[in-house]
Scaffold this motif. Structure first.
Motif, PDB file in Angstrom:
ATOM      1  N   ARG A  87       0.821  -1.197   0.000  1.00  0.00           N
ATOM      2  CA  ARG A  87       0.000   0.000   0.000  1.00  0.00           C
ATOM      3  C   ARG A  87       0.866   1.262   0.000  1.00  0.00           C
ATOM      4  NH1 ARG A  87      -4.736   0.151   4.310  1.00  0.00           N
ATOM      5  NH2 ARG A  87      -5.221  -1.696   3.071  1.00  0.00           N
ATOM      6  N   LYS A  90       2.439   1.799  -3.504  1.00  0.00           N
ATOM      7  CA  LYS A  90       1.425   2.307  -4.418  1.00  0.00           C
ATOM      8  C   LYS A  90       1.135   3.781  -4.150  1.00  0.00           C
ATOM      9  CE  LYS A  90      -3.438   1.759  -5.680  1.00  0.00           C
ATOM     10  NZ  LYS A  90      -4.684   0.996  -5.435  1.00  0.00           N
ATOM     11  N   SER A  91       0.972   4.143  -2.893  1.00  0.00           N
ATOM     12  CA  SER A  91       0.651   5.518  -2.534  1.00  0.00           C
ATOM     13  C   SER A  91       1.762   6.475  -2.943  1.00  0.00           C
ATOM     14  CB  SER A  91       0.408   5.602  -1.024  1.00  0.00           C
ATOM     15  OG  SER A  91       0.227   6.938  -0.624  1.00  0.00           O
TER      16      SER A  91
END
Length: 322
Positions: free
Chosen positions: A23, A26-27
């Motif tokens: 996560r 991706k961020s």
């Protein structure tokens, strides 16, 4: 401009994750600007033989940019060559007609041609990409464009994402498989087969002997694709297949975005020009005018059987249907 601190932070996060699609990775990737993403693409290209890098690239591109969750093609993902553009002076022409995403619907194009009555030297016709696939007469469309140009008509065709897939399919079998299976490339191949199969052979045998444009009979087509611009720029207008980033200069546009990205918001336009595009079909079969002078001309003709065109000096909308 590249924020080196932000980019280095992303690379540290990426390495720390062992190229897992976490996560946090991706961020941080999504927060990078286009210049920084180009640095990431270059790094990934240089290391794309490593399996963990391949898997990361596959996930991050599919998650962020593509609707088709099965897409994974090495070559065309990493197309970071310079953007090709053509500059035009709108005042040279009495009328400038613009259409897009004809997708093999030759009969629709011919109806449009008869309706607008294109004139040599006085008018310009711009086709904003994607003349192949989905319909059954892609060969006939491209051949017609070439014939019209040779007769003295002024026609400029932009390089769309379907031209990109077609072109890359000539040398990349993985790309060809995706193009055939997921994007109606088979319709384009059969269109070529029907027109240049001088010796009567079955399709499969013909294809093994003749990759579409490797046969000398259609060398004009490969040359035509290679000459297509990514953008057409005028003093008052910009024409692109899919997405023009109004926050970047012309030279710093992303080729990937120009062909593939879909604009999701229309809250500003720093170019102070009209921006015309296609790629995202309007299933109601109408041109959509957005705030800040954005115009989507893709009427999804393969769905609606309606092809749209606009004459940009008068803003007159023209429609043909079957």
């Amino acid at each position: 401009m590249v924020d080196r601190y932000r980019l280095d932070k992303f690379f540290r996060t990426l390495v720390k994750s062992n190229f897992k699609f976490t996560r946090t990775v991706k961020s941080e990737f999504i927060s990078l600007n286009d210049f920084e993403k180009e640095e990431v693409y270059k790094f990934l290209k240089e290391n794309n033989k490593k399996e963990n890098v391949k898997e990361f690239v596959k996930k991050i591109y599919i998650e962020k940019y593509f609707e088709d969750r099965n897409l994974w093609i090495d070559n065309f993902i990493f197309d970071i060559s310079k953007v090709k553009f053509i500059e035009i002076d709108e005042s040279r022409y009495e009328k400038i007609y613009v259409t897009t995403d004809i997708h093999g619907y030759f009969n629709l194009f011919m109806k449009l041609l008869r309706k607008i009555r294109l004139r040599k030297t006085r008018d310009l016709l711009i086709i904003m990409g994607d003349s192949c696939d989905k319909g059954v007469k892609s060969y006939e469309l491209y051949k017609k464009y070439i014939d019209l140009i040779s007769e003295g008509y002024e026609i400029i065709h932009i390089f769309g994402n379907h031209e990109d897939m077609l072109y890359k399919s000539m040398t990349n079998e993985d790309m060809r498989k995706h193009w055939i299976d997921k994007n109606s490339g088979i319709d384009t191949e059969i269109s070529f087969f029907n027109n240049i199969n001088k010796v009567k052979r079955g399709y499969n045998k013909w294809f093994k002997e003749n990759k579409i444009t490797f046969t000398s009979t259609v060398s004009w087509f490969k040359n035509y694709l290679e000459l297509m611009p990514d953008i057409i720029v005028g003093k008052e207008n910009i024409f692109v297949h899919s997405f023009y980033n109004d926050e970047l200069s012309l030279e710093n546009q992303s080729k990937r975005d120009l062909m593939w990205e879909r604009r999701k918001e229309f809250s500003h336009n720093y170019t102070n020009k009209n921006i015309y595009f296609g790629h995202t079909p309007n299933k109601e079969g109408k041109i959509i005018s957005y705030p800040y002078s954005y115009y989507n001309l893709d009427t999804g003709c393969y769905i609606t059987k309606v092809l749209a065109c606009i004459e940009i000096k008068t803003k007159k909308e023209i429609y043909v249907k079957i």
